[in-house]
Enzyme design. Sequence first.
Site, PDB file in Angstrom:
ATOM      1  N   HIS A  90       0.862  -1.198   0.000  1.00 14.73           N
ATOM      2  CA  HIS A  90       0.000   0.000   0.000  1.00 14.73           C
ATOM      3  C   HIS A  90       0.894   1.242   0.000  1.00 14.73           C
ATOM      4  CE1 HIS A  90      -2.853   3.045   1.225  1.00 14.73           C
ATOM      5  NE2 HIS A  90      -3.820   2.204   0.872  1.00 14.73           N
ATOM      6  N   GLU A 160      -4.182   2.055  -7.068  1.00 14.27           N
ATOM      7  CA  GLU A 160      -4.561   3.190  -6.222  1.00 14.27           C
ATOM      8  C   GLU A 160      -3.640   4.372  -6.514  1.00 14.27           C
ATOM      9  OE1 GLU A 160      -6.648   1.778  -2.393  1.00 14.27           O
ATOM     10  OE2 GLU A 160      -4.523   1.618  -2.013  1.00 14.27           O
TER      11      GLU A 160
HETATM   12  P1  13P Z   1      -9.834   6.223   0.382  1.00 12.13           P
HETATM   13  O1  13P Z   1     -10.975   5.359  -0.077  1.00 12.13           O
HETATM   14  O2  13P Z   1     -10.050   6.822   1.748  1.00 12.13           O
HETATM   15  O3  13P Z   1      -9.429   7.215  -0.652  1.00 12.13           O
HETATM   16  O4  13P Z   1      -8.567   5.241   0.587  1.00 12.13           O
HETATM   17  C1  13P Z   1      -8.211   4.380  -0.428  1.00 12.13           C
HETATM   18  C2  13P Z   1      -7.207   3.438   0.097  1.00 12.13           C
HETATM   19  O5  13P Z   1      -6.095   3.817   0.410  1.00 12.13           O
HETATM   20  C3  13P Z   1      -7.620   2.041   0.249  1.00 12.13           C
HETATM   21  O6  13P Z   1      -6.530   1.204   0.430  1.00 12.13           O
END
Ligand code: 13P
Length: 247
Positions: A90, A160
């Site tokens: 992450h 992401e």
């Molecule tokens: P948000 O949905 O708060 O933008 O976070 C995304 C995230 O980092 C999930 O791993």
Amino acid sequence: MIIANWKANGNLSSNLAWHKEFVEIFIDNNFSDIGIAPSNIHFTQLQELFKNLNLKIGLQDIDFNGGARTGSISPSMASDAGCDFTLIGHSERRDLFKEDNTVIKAKIHAAINHQINPILCIGESEECSKAGKTRDFLKNQLITALSEIDVKDQVVIAYEPIWAIGSGNTPTPKDINSIHEFIKDVVQSSSANNTEPKVLYGGSVNNKNAEEFFNEKSIDGALVGGASLSANQFADIVKIYRKVKIK
Ligand code: 13P
């Protein structure tokens, strides 16, 4: 698949309330398409609350080894505790805890060797996106983290973009779809057995924008941060996912 990443949020009583609210919303109680990654300290609580409901309980990270590694969760501890999946790489781990692609690769190996499904998180910074280097950057993250790994169905990728996390800004659904196609292509062409991975999107997903994302063919689900802290809103996202993807 819809995964909740609770990050360092929640406590024993709020988790209890979340569970109560969530299960009351659904009639059939088949939660096999849903995962929750609570904090490590709440893992067993969530596992106990959701037992017999098929919901996957995972971790937000695991270490690649055990023993003299203060503060770590070893892969064998995680599998012994019944961990179904783990996030790996992450952007908050990469940034705050200085994890690089070599460590991430070792963690993917460790997870697979312990029958824990890894969800490899990748994503570019705003700077990288503005410079038009997103694809090169993602390709490098994928290739270095997955080299020498026999990608089978259990490896899931979560795209992401760092600039979309917690910001309320997202790429357009079409742009995400096109990046997901690219990710599938890179992984498929570098995998020994031609496996096309599932790719989840994460970054400011909520119950207002989820439908636009799920309408895209190559967006296979979502990794949800902030909006997953509300049982009600997370349930909405699950319902939208089922309506659009499962039919
Ligand atoms: P948000 O949905 O708060 O933008 O976070 C995304 C995230 O980092 C999930 O791993």
